[in-house]
Design a protein around this motif. Structure first.
Motif, PDB file in Angstrom:
ATOM      1  N   ASP A 283      48.524-103.327  53.998  1.00 43.96           N
ATOM      2  CA  ASP A 283      47.185-102.790  54.161  1.00 43.96           C
ATOM      3  C   ASP A 283      46.211-103.937  53.905  1.00 43.96           C
ATOM      4  O   ASP A 283      46.154-104.466  52.787  1.00 43.96           O
ATOM      5  CB  ASP A 283      46.929-101.657  53.162  1.00 43.96           C
ATOM      6  N   PRO A 284      45.458-104.371  54.917  1.00 46.71           N
ATOM      7  CA  PRO A 284      44.577-105.533  54.722  1.00 46.71           C
ATOM      8  C   PRO A 284      43.540-105.336  53.624  1.00 46.71           C
ATOM      9  O   PRO A 284      43.030-106.317  53.077  1.00 46.71           O
ATOM     10  CB  PRO A 284      43.907-105.698  56.098  1.00 46.71           C
ATOM     11  N   LYS A 285      43.263-104.087  53.264  1.00 45.84           N
ATOM     12  CA  LYS A 285      42.265-103.805  52.224  1.00 45.84           C
ATOM     13  C   LYS A 285      42.855-103.817  50.819  1.00 45.84           C
ATOM     14  O   LYS A 285      42.133-103.959  49.837  1.00 45.84           O
ATOM     15  CB  LYS A 285      41.600-102.456  52.503  1.00 45.84           C
ATOM     16  N   ALA A 286      44.194-103.648  50.727  1.00 48.80           N
ATOM     17  CA  ALA A 286      44.850-103.627  49.409  1.00 48.80           C
ATOM     18  C   ALA A 286      46.304-104.053  49.598  1.00 48.80           C
ATOM     19  O   ALA A 286      47.199-103.230  49.795  1.00 48.80           O
ATOM     20  CB  ALA A 286      44.776-102.238  48.794  1.00 48.80           C
ATOM     21  N   VAL A 287      46.560-105.374  49.523  1.00 53.13           N
ATOM     22  CA  VAL A 287      47.892-105.916  49.778  1.00 53.13           C
ATOM     23  C   VAL A 287      48.748-105.795  48.521  1.00 53.13           C
ATOM     24  O   VAL A 287      48.381-106.289  47.446  1.00 53.13           O
ATOM     25  CB  VAL A 287      47.803-107.393  50.219  1.00 53.13           C
ATOM     26  N   SER A 288      49.895-105.144  48.651  1.00 54.97           N
ATOM     27  CA  SER A 288      50.787-104.925  47.506  1.00 54.97           C
ATOM     28  C   SER A 288      51.688-106.133  47.270  1.00 54.97           C
ATOM     29  O   SER A 288      51.841-107.007  48.130  1.00 54.97           O
ATOM     30  CB  SER A 288      51.657-103.692  47.758  1.00 54.97           C
ATOM     31  N   ASP A 289      52.313-106.173  46.083  1.00 54.69           N
ATOM     32  CA  ASP A 289      53.264-107.252  45.781  1.00 54.69           C
ATOM     33  C   ASP A 289      54.468-107.184  46.717  1.00 54.69           C
ATOM     34  O   ASP A 289      55.024-108.220  47.094  1.00 54.69           O
ATOM     35  CB  ASP A 289      53.728-107.144  44.324  1.00 54.69           C
ATOM     36  N   GLY A 290      54.882-105.967  47.088  1.00 48.85           N
ATOM     37  CA  GLY A 290      55.993-105.830  48.020  1.00 48.85           C
ATOM     38  C   GLY A 290      55.676-106.417  49.376  1.00 48.85           C
ATOM     39  O   GLY A 290      56.537-107.057  50.009  1.00 48.85           O
TER      40      GLY A 290
END
Length: 458
Positions: free
Chosen positions: A408-415
């Motif tokens: 998600d470009p707005k909230a990039v996860s560690d995964g």
């Protein structure tokens, strides 16, 4: 019955004779500019269309991956059809050059439309993307296939082909450097913070350059050799012969793998620099280096391959590049050292890309030796198809990886970051290992003069 390749004269080409193989300096330069024309638009598509679709048009990453795959699978029939058409083309301008003249403007206009997004629902935007990207790929076939077919028509001398291959590598390098290093700064400059507007304007600038370069290719390069008589053979047997041409098959597989790796790397680099390296400024260095190092390899490749042959030279270069890629994950935090090692690895890989251009032309001679016909158009269509399949599958792989990782470009996860990191290193190394296995079957090293002599005697 076989048909010998004959020297021809179109619009001022050298007449048959002792100097027929002698290429004029500007002709070599123009051939390289022709690759710049074909490569500029296609490289900006390869480098930034995934980013444009996901971050600007806001299309789902997985849906974009399917778009790339389906569009390029459709191209399989288009490329072969264009190749067969080139083999049957007879005009006062030759067999390949009319395609550069009449395709330049429509192709360039489609580039602008591809980097333009419409208002509406996600479904409407996706449908628009399918139409524009598919049409762009079709028109690209009408440029790339004739362009590849042109080299064996210009000269039958292996040394001259190496020079043309180097000129083509330089054209590719310049197109990659411009497309990858200048695109994002120009998007920011011309769009003034509006990426949607910026991408459309940059596509317009690149479209103008593409038209100018293609018209120069039409005006400056000449065809000297091709089969005199039109084909009467059915399509099926022609394709069957192509698949039995070992030199062509090795070139096709090697080229497909090369652009599969290229598609993966060029698509994931922007995400890698931003999310893993935390250094967006590295996009302007890493992306041009992926293929921009062709500029250097274009000068040194002929000297290396003249001594080693294509098979041994490519195996050595790929093996060394794999070893260097194995070092990169351990030096990520040392940006200067990382870039130094990466650039050396990129130069080694670029040597093998330079070899592909000569391999494609040599496969035509190998075909004539076995079957008595050159089929430049059909054979070149397969090579053009390999570049598009490789790029499309490579880009689709990265899109699917992003989708499965929940990017998600707005909230990039560690995964998602871990998936990006693994993709940046893992796919290229695995693909290069397979390339080594494929190039080991290259049959032409040391046989060029004998094959030319056999063809001449026939």
């Amino acid at each position: 019955m076989t048909t010998a390749a004959v020297a021809v004269d179109h619009d001022g080409a050298f007449p048959p004779g002792a100097g027929a193989d002698r290429l004029r300096p500007w002709e070599k330069v123009s051939y390289g500019i022709g690759d710049f024309a074909c490569g500029l638009s296609w490289n900006v598509v390869g480098a930034f269309l995934l980013y444009f679709y996901t971050n600007v048009a806001l299309l789902p990453a997985a849906a974009v991956g399917t778009l790339f795959l389906l569009s390029r699978l459709f191209d399989a029939g288009v490329d072969l059809g264009v190749g067969l058409l080139v083999d049957r083309t007879r005009t006062r301008w030759g067999r390949t050059r009319p395609y550069f003249l009449f395709t330049a403007i429509p192709f360039s206009a489609l580039l602008v439309l591809t980097f333009t997004t419409i208002e509406g629902s996600t479904g409407a935007k996706l449908a628009y993307a399918y139409v524009t990207f598919s049409l762009l790929g079709i028109l690209y076939s009408f440029l790339a296939v004739p362009f590849s077919a042109l080299m064996p028509m210009m000269t039958r001398d292996h040394g001259s082909r190496m020079q043309l291959g180097s000129a083509r590598a330089i054209g590719t390098s310049v197109s990659v450097i411009l497309a990858t290093a200048a695109t994002m700064p120009l998007v920011g400059l011309l769009g003034r913070g509006n990426e949607r507007l910026g991408f459309a304007l940059v596509a317009g600038v690149f479209a103008i350059l593409t038209v100018a370069a293609l018209l120069n290719l039409f005006a400056s390069c000449r065809e000297r050799y091709h089969d005199e008589a039109p084909r009467g053979e059915a399509v099926g047997p022609q394709i069957g012969k192509m698949l039995r041409n070992r030199a062509w098959l090795v070139t096709f597989l090697f080229c497909t793998l090369n652009f599969l790796r290229f598609g993966c790397v060029i698509s994931v680099t922007a995400f890698f620099a931003i999310e893993v390296m935390r250094a967006p400024w590295m996009i302007g260095i890493l992306l041009p280096a992926v293929s921009g190092t062709l500029l250097l390899s274009a000068f040194i490749a002929p000297m290396i391959f003249r001594r080693t042959g294509i098979r041994k030279g490519c195996i050595a270069a790929l093996a060394a590049a794999i070893a260097l890629h194995g070092v990169l994950p351990f030096i990520e935090e040392q940006h200067g050292l990382f870039l130094g090692v990466f650039l050396i690895a990129a130069i080694l890989v670029s040597l093998t890309m330079t070899a592909i251009f000569t391999m494609a032309a040599d496969a035509v001679d190998y075909h004539e030796r076995i079957f008595g016909l050159r089929n430049e158009g059909l054979l070149s269509s397969g090579i053009s198809l390999s570049t598009k399949i490789g790029m499309a599958v490579g880009t689709a792989i990265i899109a699917y990886v992003l989708g499965m990782a929940g990017y998600d470009p707005k909230a990039v996860s560690d995964g998602a970051r871990a998936a990006i990191r693994w993709s940046y290193y893992g796919w290229p190394v695995g693909i290069m290992l397979v390339q080594i296995a494929v190039i080991a079957f290259w049959p032409m090293d040391g046989k060029h003069e004998r094959i030319r002599r056999e063809i001449g005697e026939r």
